[in-house]
Design an enzyme around this catalytic site. Structure first.
Site, PDB file in Angstrom:
ATOM      1  N   SER A   7      50.991  75.897  14.197  1.00 11.40           N
ATOM      2  CA  SER A   7      50.636  76.242  12.980  1.00 11.40           C
ATOM      3  C   SER A   7      49.524  76.780  12.869  1.00 11.40           C
ATOM      4  CB  SER A   7      51.177  76.352  11.685  1.00 11.40           C
ATOM      5  OG  SER A   7      50.596  77.094  10.625  1.00 11.40           O
ATOM      6  N   HIS A  32      53.772  78.972  15.951  1.00 16.14           N
ATOM      7  CA  HIS A  32      54.751  79.022  14.797  1.00 16.14           C
ATOM      8  C   HIS A  32      53.205  80.162  14.100  1.00 16.14           C
ATOM      9  CE1 HIS A  32      57.299  77.414  11.830  1.00 16.14           C
ATOM     10  NE2 HIS A  32      55.897  77.719  11.162  1.00 16.14           N
ATOM     11  N   MET A 136      62.528  72.979   6.473  1.00 19.62           N
ATOM     12  CA  MET A 136      60.891  72.785   5.751  1.00 19.62           C
ATOM     13  C   MET A 136      60.881  71.152   4.872  1.00 19.62           C
ATOM     14  SD  MET A 136      59.200  75.706   5.995  1.00 19.62           S
ATOM     15  CE  MET A 136      58.143  75.380   4.927  1.00 19.62           C
ATOM     16  N   ASP A 176      58.816  71.088   9.549  1.00 22.58           N
ATOM     17  CA  ASP A 176      58.218  71.791   9.105  1.00 22.58           C
ATOM     18  C   ASP A 176      57.355  71.752   7.869  1.00 22.58           C
ATOM     19  OD1 ASP A 176      57.224  75.716   8.883  1.00 22.58           O
ATOM     20  OD2 ASP A 176      56.139  73.933   8.400  1.00 22.58           O
TER      21      ASP A 176
HETATM   22  C1  DX5 Z   1      53.792  75.909   4.607  1.00 18.19           C
HETATM   23  C2  DX5 Z   1      54.237  76.263   6.793  1.00 18.19           C
HETATM   24  C3  DX5 Z   1      54.213  74.865   7.426  1.00 18.19           C
HETATM   25  C4  DX5 Z   1      53.085  74.519   7.193  1.00 18.19           C
HETATM   26  C5  DX5 Z   1      52.531  73.502   8.314  1.00 18.19           C
HETATM   27  O1  DX5 Z   1      54.631  77.208   4.555  1.00 18.19           O
HETATM   28  O2  DX5 Z   1      55.411  76.898   6.799  1.00 18.19           O
HETATM   29  O3  DX5 Z   1      54.123  75.829   8.926  1.00 18.19           O
HETATM   30  O4  DX5 Z   1      51.704  75.802   7.667  1.00 18.19           O
HETATM   31  O5  DX5 Z   1      51.433  72.777   8.324  1.00 18.19           O
HETATM   32  P1  DX5 Z   1      51.122  71.713   8.172  1.00 18.19           P
HETATM   33  O6  DX5 Z   1      51.945  71.041   9.263  1.00 18.19           O
HETATM   34  O7  DX5 Z   1      49.461  71.358   7.692  1.00 18.19           O
HETATM   35  O8  DX5 Z   1      51.958  70.915   6.889  1.00 18.19           O
HETATM   36 ZN    ZN Z   2      56.024  77.258   9.364  1.00 16.16          ZN
END
Ligand code: DX5
Ligand code: ZN
Length: 217
Positions: A7, A32, A136, A176
């Site tokens: 991401s 991402h 999520m 995610d």
């Molecule tokens: C949160 C995002 C995720 C997040 C992942 O709202 O959808 O993609 O950025 O980041 P990490 O891996 O740092 O939790």
């Molecule tokens: Zn995300």
């Protein structure tokens, strides 16, 4: 085969083009793109114009995660911007089935995302009409948050739902939020085959090694 989708939410916002160019040599599969509107989630990031600007910086799959209210409104713009996958939140759309069909009608892959409190049953009748389910494991809005193990258990339930419908080879199961070397192992065991990681990649001293470890190599 496990795919890694870093991401860019955790990348250097002042140099996003270069941050995206690094992903192929690091061994990533997807880029991402965490799109946030400040309405569906308590943060604002970027939208289709930024996606379009980044498109020329990588030939990797652009995996757009729309954390936005009224996602259908934005689908054509992400097509024009060059997104390959557009994922909407089931909580954000009263007509998610129709929006997933719209995404597909424009030649993109359609994904549906569930927040931590949303049960797998919310997507049961969307599985045939989508190409990816995104679970999520943090409450959306920010990178670097703590992984929510309860939410990860949904991966196993949705993996079973896909198998029972004969969709396990066509529909990708993406996780995610808070994914790192430790939590990635659990997610792979639960059946996730696409792992999003922001902090675990961009804040790593060795992102290429981090991606290898996230894949379980
Ligand atoms: C949160 C995002 C995720 C997040 C992942 O709202 O959808 O993609 O950025 O980041 P990490 O891996 O740092 O939790
Ligand atoms: Zn995300």
């Amino acid at each position: 085969m496990i795919k890694i989708a870093p991401s860019i939410l955790s990348a250097d916002y002042a140099a996003l083009g270069s941050a995206v160019e690094l992903l192929r040599p690091w061994g990533a599969d997807y880029v991402h793109l965490d799109v946030m509107d400040g309405a569906f989630v308590p943060n604002i990031t970027f939208g289709a114009p930024m996606t379009k600007a980044l498109r020329t910086h990588s030939d990797l799959v652009f995996d757009a995660h729309l954390m936005v209210a009224e996602p259908a409104k934005w689908v054509p713009a992400f097509k024009e911007a060059g997104a390959d996958i557009v994922t909407i939140h089931v909580e954000a759309d009263r007509h998610a089935h129709r929006t997933l069909a719209l995404i597909r009608s424009l030649g993109m892959k359609a994904g549906v995302a569930l927040n931590p409190q949303t049960p797998p049953s919310a997507v049961e009748y969307l599985l045939e009409g989508c190409d990816l389910v995104l679970v999520m494991t943090v409450n959306p809005g920010f990178g670097g948050q703590k992984f929510i193990p309860e939410a990860a258990k949904k991966l196993a339930v949705i993996r079973e739902m896909l198998i029972s419908k004969g969709l396990e080879d066509r529909v990708e199961l993406e996780v995610d939020g808070g994914v790192n070397v430790e939590t990635a192992k659990l997610c792979r065991e639960y059946g996730a085959n696409v792992l999003v990681a922001g902090n675990a990649v961009y804040s790593s001293p060795d992102p290429k090694e981090a991606i290898r470890l996230l894949r379980g190599e």
